[in-house]
Design a protein around this motif. Structure first.
Motif, PDB file in Angstrom:
ATOM      1  N   ASP A 131      46.387  52.629  45.018  1.00 16.35           N
ATOM      2  CA  ASP A 131      46.483  51.982  46.338  1.00 16.35           C
ATOM      3  C   ASP A 131      45.393  50.806  46.285  1.00 16.35           C
ATOM      4  OD1 ASP A 131      46.016  51.161  48.835  1.00 16.35           O
ATOM      5  OD2 ASP A 131      46.188  52.975  49.718  1.00 16.35           O
ATOM      6  N   GLY A 132      45.759  49.459  45.965  1.00 16.50           N
ATOM      7  CA  GLY A 132      44.640  48.467  46.096  1.00 16.50           C
ATOM      8  C   GLY A 132      43.786  48.361  47.038  1.00 16.50           C
ATOM      9  N   ASP A 133      43.994  48.793  48.297  1.00 16.43           N
ATOM     10  CA  ASP A 133      42.967  48.853  49.619  1.00 16.43           C
ATOM     11  C   ASP A 133      42.310  49.897  49.504  1.00 16.43           C
ATOM     12  OD1 ASP A 133      44.301  46.537  50.555  1.00 16.43           O
ATOM     13  OD2 ASP A 133      45.688  47.642  51.948  1.00 16.43           O
ATOM     14  N   ASP A 134      42.355  51.081  48.623  1.00 17.62           N
ATOM     15  CA  ASP A 134      41.387  52.184  48.487  1.00 17.62           C
ATOM     16  C   ASP A 134      40.485  51.779  47.323  1.00 17.62           C
ATOM     17  OD1 ASP A 134      40.262  54.451  47.400  1.00 17.62           O
ATOM     18  OD2 ASP A 134      41.923  55.815  48.344  1.00 17.62           O
ATOM     19  N   ARG A 135      39.352  51.524  47.861  1.00 17.74           N
ATOM     20  CA  ARG A 135      38.340  50.921  47.056  1.00 17.74           C
ATOM     21  C   ARG A 135      37.897  51.837  46.019  1.00 17.74           C
ATOM     22  NH1 ARG A 135      33.612  48.044  51.102  1.00 17.74           N
ATOM     23  NH2 ARG A 135      35.205  46.535  51.953  1.00 17.74           N
ATOM     24  N   GLU A 136      37.746  53.253  46.057  1.00 21.36           N
ATOM     25  CA  GLU A 136      37.491  54.296  45.416  1.00 21.36           C
ATOM     26  C   GLU A 136      38.422  54.188  44.116  1.00 21.36           C
ATOM     27  OE1 GLU A 136      36.801  58.898  44.729  1.00 21.36           O
ATOM     28  OE2 GLU A 136      38.262  58.404  46.358  1.00 21.36           O
ATOM     29  N   GLN A 137      39.881  54.111  44.399  1.00 21.78           N
ATOM     30  CA  GLN A 137      40.748  54.213  43.461  1.00 21.78           C
ATOM     31  C   GLN A 137      40.646  53.003  42.406  1.00 21.78           C
ATOM     32  OE1 GLN A 137      44.868  54.980  44.592  1.00 21.78           O
ATOM     33  NE2 GLN A 137      44.231  56.158  46.109  1.00 21.78           N
ATOM     34  N   LEU A 138      40.446  51.747  43.260  1.00 21.49           N
ATOM     35  CA  LEU A 138      40.267  50.210  42.526  1.00 21.49           C
ATOM     36  C   LEU A 138      39.128  50.275  41.687  1.00 21.49           C
ATOM     37  CD1 LEU A 138      41.343  47.422  42.108  1.00 21.49           C
ATOM     38  CD2 LEU A 138      39.735  46.533  44.162  1.00 21.49           C
ATOM     39  N   ARG A 139      37.725  50.906  42.025  1.00 25.32           N
ATOM     40  CA  ARG A 139      36.677  50.943  41.046  1.00 25.32           C
ATOM     41  C   ARG A 139      37.139  51.752  40.141  1.00 25.32           C
ATOM     42  NH1 ARG A 139      33.687  50.950  46.042  1.00 25.32           N
ATOM     43  NH2 ARG A 139      33.818  53.437  46.112  1.00 25.32           N
ATOM     44  N   TRP A 140      37.749  53.054  40.172  1.00 19.66           N
ATOM     45  CA  TRP A 140      37.937  53.928  39.338  1.00 19.66           C
ATOM     46  C   TRP A 140      38.899  53.288  38.058  1.00 19.66           C
ATOM     47  CZ3 TRP A 140      43.013  55.915  38.627  1.00 19.66           C
ATOM     48  CH2 TRP A 140      43.209  56.630  37.490  1.00 19.66           C
ATOM     49  N   ALA A 141      39.920  52.729  38.390  1.00 19.17           N
ATOM     50  CA  ALA A 141      40.926  52.015  37.655  1.00 19.17           C
ATOM     51  C   ALA A 141      40.007  51.023  36.761  1.00 19.17           C
ATOM     52  CB  ALA A 141      42.040  51.528  38.558  1.00 19.17           C
ATOM     53  N   LEU A 142      39.355  50.133  37.583  1.00 14.84           N
ATOM     54  CA  LEU A 142      38.486  49.080  36.653  1.00 14.84           C
ATOM     55  C   LEU A 142      37.509  49.698  35.589  1.00 14.84           C
ATOM     56  CD1 LEU A 142      38.170  46.584  39.581  1.00 14.84           C
ATOM     57  CD2 LEU A 142      39.560  46.315  37.623  1.00 14.84           C
ATOM     58  N   ALA A 143      36.892  50.631  36.053  1.00 18.45           N
ATOM     59  CA  ALA A 143      35.684  51.091  35.121  1.00 18.45           C
ATOM     60  C   ALA A 143      36.481  51.983  33.899  1.00 18.45           C
ATOM     61  CB  ALA A 143      34.961  52.113  36.083  1.00 18.45           C
ATOM     62  N   SER A 144      37.600  52.816  34.330  1.00 16.28           N
ATOM     63  CA  SER A 144      38.230  53.706  33.428  1.00 16.28           C
ATOM     64  C   SER A 144      39.171  52.832  32.425  1.00 16.28           C
ATOM     65  CB  SER A 144      39.065  54.608  33.910  1.00 16.28           C
ATOM     66  OG  SER A 144      38.186  55.504  34.961  1.00 16.28           O
ATOM     67  N   TYR A 145      39.954  51.591  32.586  1.00 18.73           N
ATOM     68  CA  TYR A 145      40.797  51.029  31.783  1.00 18.73           C
ATOM     69  C   TYR A 145      40.623  49.676  31.513  1.00 18.73           C
ATOM     70  CZ  TYR A 145      43.279  55.467  32.780  1.00 18.73           C
ATOM     71  OH  TYR A 145      43.914  56.599  32.468  1.00 18.73           O
ATOM     72  N   THR A 146      40.798  49.189  30.318  1.00 16.95           N
ATOM     73  CA  THR A 146      40.596  47.666  30.139  1.00 16.95           C
ATOM     74  C   THR A 146      41.753  47.023  30.149  1.00 16.95           C
ATOM     75  OG1 THR A 146      40.977  48.026  27.763  1.00 16.95           O
ATOM     76  CG2 THR A 146      38.587  48.289  28.511  1.00 16.95           C
ATOM     77  N   ALA A 147      42.049  45.658  30.227  1.00 16.17           N
ATOM     78  CA  ALA A 147      43.050  45.052  30.229  1.00 16.17           C
ATOM     79  C   ALA A 147      43.908  45.247  28.915  1.00 16.17           C
ATOM     80  CB  ALA A 147      42.984  43.516  30.291  1.00 16.17           C
ATOM     81  N   GLU A 148      43.454  45.685  27.821  1.00 17.27           N
ATOM     82  CA  GLU A 148      44.139  45.949  26.614  1.00 17.27           C
ATOM     83  C   GLU A 148      44.771  47.173  26.526  1.00 17.27           C
ATOM     84  OE1 GLU A 148      40.986  44.601  26.763  1.00 17.27           O
ATOM     85  OE2 GLU A 148      41.766  42.666  26.494  1.00 17.27           O
ATOM     86  N   ASN A 149      44.280  48.412  27.205  1.00 23.06           N
ATOM     87  CA  ASN A 149      44.730  49.537  27.059  1.00 23.06           C
ATOM     88  C   ASN A 149      45.603  50.164  28.252  1.00 23.06           C
ATOM     89  OD1 ASN A 149      42.973  50.405  28.862  1.00 23.06           O
ATOM     90  ND2 ASN A 149      41.471  51.203  27.368  1.00 23.06           N
TER      91      ASN A 149
END
Length: 210
Positions: A131-149
């Motif tokens: 959910d792009g409006d959920d800051r926790e989910q957005l931060r987690w996704a960006l911190a856990s995954y790179t654009a390559e993987n």
């Protein structure tokens, strides 16, 4: 001979007999049929709209609505926030309904045969649904995954604004096509290849970080 004469005389009398005609009067109202030129009517209407500024306003409103839809697409219906861990597999194999041939005309997959696209390709990037409006989910996704993987796919939110803010590509599951295919009903969720099937995990940020 007399019979022939009698037949001829009867025919002559029949043809010579006057035809009776009767006036039954007028029943119902009669109207003149008029059919206006549709193209001229449309052109006239457009000219009036252009003259009073309505056409320009309509075009501007349409452009604004389109931009809003692009910047913030309609959220995928029925999606909720994951409360517990759930995992399963998705088999992408299908049964072919007709022969598949290569460019030379050779049959590579026969009709009725079960085919799995994972026999031919490897999905190297994880599909991360958030959910792009959920800051926790957005931060987690960006911190856990790179654009390559991984590909980060929103089911709600503003992907273009996120691209500008984080200088990274985001995707949006328009119409919920992917979540429906994988059976996802809550986010965040992760889809990865596991041999000949796709493994799906749905859970809280904490669950999916383990």
């Amino acid at each position: 001979m007399r019979a022939l004469f009698a037949l001829t005389a009867c025919a002559t009398l029949a043809l010579a007999a006057p035809v009776a005609a009767k006036d039954y009067g007028q029943h119902g109202a009669l109207f003149v049929v008029t059919e206006p030129d549709l193209l001229m009517s449309i052109q006239s209407r457009l000219k009036r709209l252009e003259a009073d500024g309505s056409l320009e306003r309509m075009n501007r409103e349409m452009a604004e609505r389109t931009e809003r839809k692009v910047r913030r697409p309609d959220p995928v219906a029925g999606m909720t926030k994951a409360q517990s861990l759930r995992s399963w597999t998705y088999d992408p194999a299908i049964v072919i309904d007709k022969d598949i041939k290569d460019t030379a005309g050779n049959i590579i997959v026969k009709a009725g045969q079960r085919a799995n696209p994972l026999d031919f390709i490897q999905v190297r990037q994880a599909l991360v649904f958030i959910d792009g409006d959920d800051r926790e989910q957005l931060r987690w996704a960006l911190a856990s995954y790179t654009a390559e993987n991984a590909k980060i796919i929103m089911v709600k939110g503003a992907p273009l604004d996120a691209m500008t803010a984080h200088q990274r590509q985001f995707f949006f599951d328009q119409g919920g096509y992917l979540v429906d295919r994988f059976g996802i009903r809550a986010v965040p969720a992760i889809v990865t290849q596991a041999g000949k099937v796709m493994k799906v995990r749905e859970g809280t940020v904490k669950d999916l970080s383990r």
